[in-house]
Design an enzyme around this catalytic site. Structure first.
Site, PDB file in Angstrom:
ATOM      1  N   PRO A 122     -14.369   4.151  -5.931  1.00 25.62           N
ATOM      2  CA  PRO A 122     -15.442   4.998  -5.381  1.00 25.62           C
ATOM      3  C   PRO A 122     -16.503   5.349  -6.411  1.00 25.62           C
ATOM      4  O   PRO A 122     -16.297   5.161  -7.615  1.00 25.62           O
ATOM      5  CB  PRO A 122     -14.699   6.259  -4.943  1.00 25.62           C
ATOM      6  CG  PRO A 122     -13.347   6.202  -5.534  1.00 25.62           C
ATOM      7  CD  PRO A 122     -13.073   4.812  -5.975  1.00 25.62           C
TER       8      PRO A 122
ATOM      9  N   ASP B 202       0.870  -1.177   0.000  1.00 27.46           N
ATOM     10  CA  ASP B 202       0.000   0.000   0.000  1.00 27.46           C
ATOM     11  C   ASP B 202       0.902   1.221   0.000  1.00 27.46           C
ATOM     12  O   ASP B 202       1.993   1.183   0.583  1.00 27.46           O
ATOM     13  CB  ASP B 202      -0.863  -0.021   1.275  1.00 27.46           C
ATOM     14  CG  ASP B 202      -2.061   0.906   1.172  1.00 27.46           C
ATOM     15  OD1 ASP B 202      -3.191   0.403   1.265  1.00 27.46           O
ATOM     16  OD2 ASP B 202      -1.862   2.134   1.019  1.00 27.46           O
TER      17      ASP B 202
ATOM     18  N   ARG C 201     -33.606  -2.539  15.154  1.00 26.74           N
ATOM     19  CA  ARG C 201     -33.042  -3.847  14.798  1.00 26.74           C
ATOM     20  C   ARG C 201     -33.833  -5.008  15.395  1.00 26.74           C
ATOM     21  O   ARG C 201     -33.411  -6.158  15.301  1.00 26.74           O
ATOM     22  CB  ARG C 201     -31.584  -3.934  15.284  1.00 26.74           C
ATOM     23  CG  ARG C 201     -30.664  -2.911  14.637  1.00 26.74           C
ATOM     24  CD  ARG C 201     -30.381  -3.272  13.201  1.00 26.74           C
ATOM     25  NE  ARG C 201     -29.441  -2.347  12.580  1.00 26.74           N
ATOM     26  CZ  ARG C 201     -28.871  -2.569  11.411  1.00 26.74           C
ATOM     27  NH1 ARG C 201     -29.119  -3.668  10.744  1.00 26.74           N
ATOM     28  NH2 ARG C 201     -28.068  -1.688  10.884  1.00 26.74           N
TER      29      ARG C 201
ATOM     30  N   PHE D  40     -16.634 -12.371  -1.747  1.00 26.52           N
ATOM     31  CA  PHE D  40     -17.996 -12.400  -1.193  1.00 26.52           C
ATOM     32  C   PHE D  40     -18.041 -12.334   0.329  1.00 26.52           C
ATOM     33  O   PHE D  40     -19.098 -12.510   0.925  1.00 26.52           O
ATOM     34  CB  PHE D  40     -18.736 -13.653  -1.677  1.00 26.52           C
ATOM     35  CG  PHE D  40     -18.978 -13.667  -3.161  1.00 26.52           C
ATOM     36  CD1 PHE D  40     -20.007 -12.910  -3.718  1.00 26.52           C
ATOM     37  CD2 PHE D  40     -18.178 -14.412  -4.011  1.00 26.52           C
ATOM     38  CE1 PHE D  40     -20.235 -12.902  -5.089  1.00 26.52           C
ATOM     39  CE2 PHE D  40     -18.399 -14.416  -5.391  1.00 26.52           C
ATOM     40  CZ  PHE D  40     -19.430 -13.659  -5.928  1.00 26.52           C
TER      41      PHE D  40
ATOM     42  N   CYS E   6     -20.902  -1.741   0.328  1.00 26.81           N
ATOM     43  CA  CYS E   6     -21.139  -2.439  -0.946  1.00 26.81           C
ATOM     44  C   CYS E   6     -22.521  -2.257  -1.543  1.00 26.81           C
ATOM     45  O   CYS E   6     -22.647  -1.938  -2.726  1.00 26.81           O
ATOM     46  CB  CYS E   6     -20.904  -3.932  -0.765  1.00 26.81           C
ATOM     47  SG  CYS E   6     -19.204  -4.310  -0.372  1.00 26.81           S
ATOM     48  N   PHE E   7     -23.562  -2.522  -0.749  1.00 28.43           N
ATOM     49  CA  PHE E   7     -24.889  -2.677  -1.342  1.00 28.43           C
ATOM     50  C   PHE E   7     -25.316  -1.478  -2.195  1.00 28.43           C
ATOM     51  O   PHE E   7     -25.623  -1.616  -3.375  1.00 28.43           O
ATOM     52  CB  PHE E   7     -25.935  -2.950  -0.262  1.00 28.43           C
ATOM     53  CG  PHE E   7     -25.904  -4.355   0.278  1.00 28.43           C
ATOM     54  CD1 PHE E   7     -25.039  -5.298  -0.249  1.00 28.43           C
ATOM     55  CD2 PHE E   7     -26.748  -4.746   1.305  1.00 28.43           C
ATOM     56  CE1 PHE E   7     -25.002  -6.598   0.223  1.00 28.43           C
ATOM     57  CE2 PHE E   7     -26.730  -6.050   1.797  1.00 28.43           C
ATOM     58  CZ  PHE E   7     -25.855  -6.969   1.261  1.00 28.43           C
ATOM     59  N   GLN E   8     -25.332  -0.292  -1.581  1.00 30.47           N
ATOM     60  CA  GLN E   8     -25.812   0.864  -2.320  1.00 30.47           C
ATOM     61  C   GLN E   8     -24.924   1.154  -3.531  1.00 30.47           C
ATOM     62  O   GLN E   8     -25.394   1.395  -4.635  1.00 30.47           O
ATOM     63  CB  GLN E   8     -25.880   2.069  -1.384  1.00 30.47           C
ATOM     64  CG  GLN E   8     -26.088   3.347  -2.142  1.00 30.47           C
ATOM     65  CD  GLN E   8     -26.837   4.366  -1.333  1.00 30.47           C
ATOM     66  OE1 GLN E   8     -27.721   4.055  -0.560  1.00 30.47           O
ATOM     67  NE2 GLN E   8     -26.472   5.615  -1.522  1.00 30.47           N
ATOM     68  N   LYS E   9     -23.624   1.089  -3.277  1.00 34.31           N
ATOM     69  CA  LYS E   9     -22.670   1.424  -4.343  1.00 34.31           C
ATOM     70  C   LYS E   9     -22.806   0.447  -5.523  1.00 34.31           C
ATOM     71  O   LYS E   9     -22.822   0.857  -6.684  1.00 34.31           O
ATOM     72  CB  LYS E   9     -21.263   1.353  -3.757  1.00 34.31           C
ATOM     73  CG  LYS E   9     -20.226   2.007  -4.598  1.00 34.31           C
ATOM     74  CD  LYS E   9     -18.908   2.051  -3.867  1.00 34.31           C
ATOM     75  CE  LYS E   9     -18.067   0.926  -4.357  1.00 34.31           C
ATOM     76  NZ  LYS E   9     -16.734   0.893  -3.853  1.00 34.31           N
TER      77      LYS E   9
ATOM     78  N   PHE F 172     -29.195  -8.790  -5.202  1.00 34.00           N
ATOM     79  CA  PHE F 172     -30.208  -9.748  -4.720  1.00 34.00           C
ATOM     80  C   PHE F 172     -30.312  -9.699  -3.191  1.00 34.00           C
ATOM     81  O   PHE F 172     -31.413  -9.735  -2.636  1.00 34.00           O
ATOM     82  CB  PHE F 172     -29.846 -11.180  -5.143  1.00 34.00           C
ATOM     83  CG  PHE F 172     -30.312 -11.561  -6.513  1.00 34.00           C
ATOM     84  CD1 PHE F 172     -30.065 -10.745  -7.603  1.00 34.00           C
ATOM     85  CD2 PHE F 172     -30.986 -12.751  -6.723  1.00 34.00           C
ATOM     86  CE1 PHE F 172     -30.482 -11.095  -8.881  1.00 34.00           C
ATOM     87  CE2 PHE F 172     -31.421 -13.115  -7.995  1.00 34.00           C
ATOM     88  CZ  PHE F 172     -31.163 -12.291  -9.080  1.00 34.00           C
TER      89      PHE F 172
END
Ligand code: UDX
EC number: 1.1.1.22
Length: 464
Positions: free
Chosen positions: A73, A17, A431, A142, A256-259, A206
């Site tokens: 991004p 990095d 929750r 995953f 992850c999901f929204q992006k 999904f």
């Protein structure tokens, strides 16, 4: 990479990095991220066949396989702003690889990227290759945060996509051999490049869709008197549907999901499929609706105003067992309450005050652009305080919002909390982790997502 090093002692893994402090942290006793089980894995391999270094070029030059995991991004400017992935870091990584390489290499896409990125990367590599041969593979990851090590030890599947040519097949086999050290052969799937890239976006879409579906049902349950937990249990018993990922919540979060869905939407639009794009966009719209609905519920229950009232926020991370706050629903809920001038006292066992203040003063998507951190807004600083204990957070509060499902919140002494709160005392459980009847027995007014409403809440004005 740490798990590859652990399971493949014959392979040398170098993690590189450009950030000096980050590599220093990986080489120290205080790893830069909190992830259960990771410490042990790193400790066992570091210095043996796992190395962390800032000498990017040397290690890339020496490697046979290069995994590229730079961030991708969401673009904030120009074509596709707000939806498309920004591939700047990927492109410069590819140019650097082409530049420093002196031998043939397999380059593996590990970051989630838009479909057909591999093709672009392949072009950069081959046009700058000086006769060196590169094979590009897509090997999406995953794992989920909080369970990363277990997910890696025992993955449902490993996916490797490559070119359907003899050289492509050879590269796929080489990577397959790495995973075959511990993953059963039938769980290592090989596909063409585009299928592998698209599968990652599809899987996340999904999963997010399941949550938006159950969250949409939760609104209907509240309106009709059904109980969303009973509904999801009954629905999940159908073996074609299955029981996992059907917990109603204040909304999904995470990096992850929204992006990935926005990415998918953009790809659909670019390919002339507006109906398909609209379909997936709805998953995000329902998620935003769920967060708004929660804020509206809090405000309307508390006599239509939270101005100057102390609200305790229990949990800020996007899920339990992580300190990660990227896209956490807590950001939107807190911003909504701050918009109504509430005073927030926040407790999360893994999130620092600095992080909270940064998140609440950032614009959407700033988090995945590390270069332009913004100064904190003075209002945020004044209205928000972070404490290191749930009892401190709830002391003298009018209401409690539970926004992350940390196990320790289930074991709190709610009688003690109730005694130290303003009355009427409210709990808004985003929750569904507390026993609402027990809390009502103590005297709380309780709102649980998708459950039959407390008589108090029924009398309050309808929620928009
Ligand atoms: C996700 C995918 O699960 C993983 O496969 C992919 O590699 C990366 O993205 P992660 O973001 O770490 O992993 O978390 P995940 O467990 O999927 O949870 C995402 C969000 O959904 C969290 O905010 C979680 O609280 C929420 N969620 C999850 C629900 O609201 N209800 C559920 O039933 C499950």
């Amino acid at each position: 990479m740490a798990v590859i090093a652990l399971k493949c002692p014959d392979i040398e893994v170098a993690v590189v990095d450009i950030s000096v402090p980050r590599i220093a942290a990986w080489n120290s006793d205080q790893l830069p991220i909190y992830e259960p089980g990771l410490d042990g894995v790193v400790k066992e391999c570091r210095g043996r066949n796992l190395f962390f270094s800032t000498d990017v070029e040397k290690h890339v030059r020496e490697a046979d396989i290069v995994f590229v995991s730079v961030n991708t991004p969401t673009k904030t400017r120009g074509l596709g702003a707000g939806k498309a992935a920004d591939l700047t870091y990927w492109e410069s990584a590819a140019r650097m690889i082409a530049d420093v390489s002196k031998s043939d290499k397999i380059v593996v896409e590990k970051s989630t990227v838009p479909v057909k990125t591999a093709e672009a990367i392949e072009k950069i590599l081959t046009h700058n290759s000086k006769g060196i041969k590169f094979q590009i593979l897509s090997n999406p990851e995953f794992l989920a945060e909080g369970t990363a090590i277990q997910d890696l030890f025992n993955p449902d599947r490993v996916l490797i996509g490559g070119r359907e040519t003899p050289e492509g097949n050879k590269a796929v086999q080489a990577l397959k051999e790495v995973y075959a050290h511990w993953v059963p052969e039938e769980r290592i799937l090989t596909t063409n490049l585009w299928s592998a890239e698209l599968s990652k976006l599809a899987a996340n879409a999904f999963l997010a869709q399941r949550i938006s579906s159950v969250n949409a049902m939760s609104a209907l349950c509240e309106a009709t008197g059904a109980d969303v937990t009973q509904v999801s249990y009954a629905v999940g018993k159908d073996t074609r549907i299955g029981p996992k990922f059907l917990n109603a919540s204040v909304g999904f979060g995470g990096s992850c999901f929204q992006k990935d869905i926005l990415n998918l939407v953009y790809i659909c639009e670019c390919n002339g499929l507006p109906e398909v794009a609209e379909y997936w966009k709805q998953v995000i719209k329902i998620n935003d609706y769920q967060k708004n609905r929660f804020v509206n519920r809090v405000v309307s229950s508390m006599f239509n105003t939270v101005s100057n009232k102390k609200i305790a926020i229990l949990g800020f991370a996007f899920k339990k067992d992580t300190g990660d706050t990227r896209e956490t629903p807590a950001i939107d809920v807190c911003k909504g309450l701050l918009g109504d001038k509430a005073r927030l006292s926040i407790y999360d066992p893994q999130v620092t005050e600095d992080q909270v203040q940064r998140d609440l003063s950032m614009n959407k998507f700033d988090w995945d652009h590390p270069l332009h951190l913004q100064p904190m807004s003075p209002t945020t600083v004044k209205q928000v305080s972070c404490v290191w204990d749930a009892y401190e957070a709830t002391k003298d509060a009018h209401g409690i919002c539970i926004l992350t499902e940390w196990d320790e919140f289930k074991k709190l002494d709610f009688k003690r909390i109730y005694d130290n709160m303003q009355k009427p005392a409210f709990v808004f459980d985003g929750r569904n982790i507390v026993n609402a009847d027990e809390l009502r027995g103590i005297g709380f007014i309780v709102y649980s997502i998708g459950k039959p409403l407390d008589p108090w809440l029924k009398d309050m004005p309808a929620v928009a």
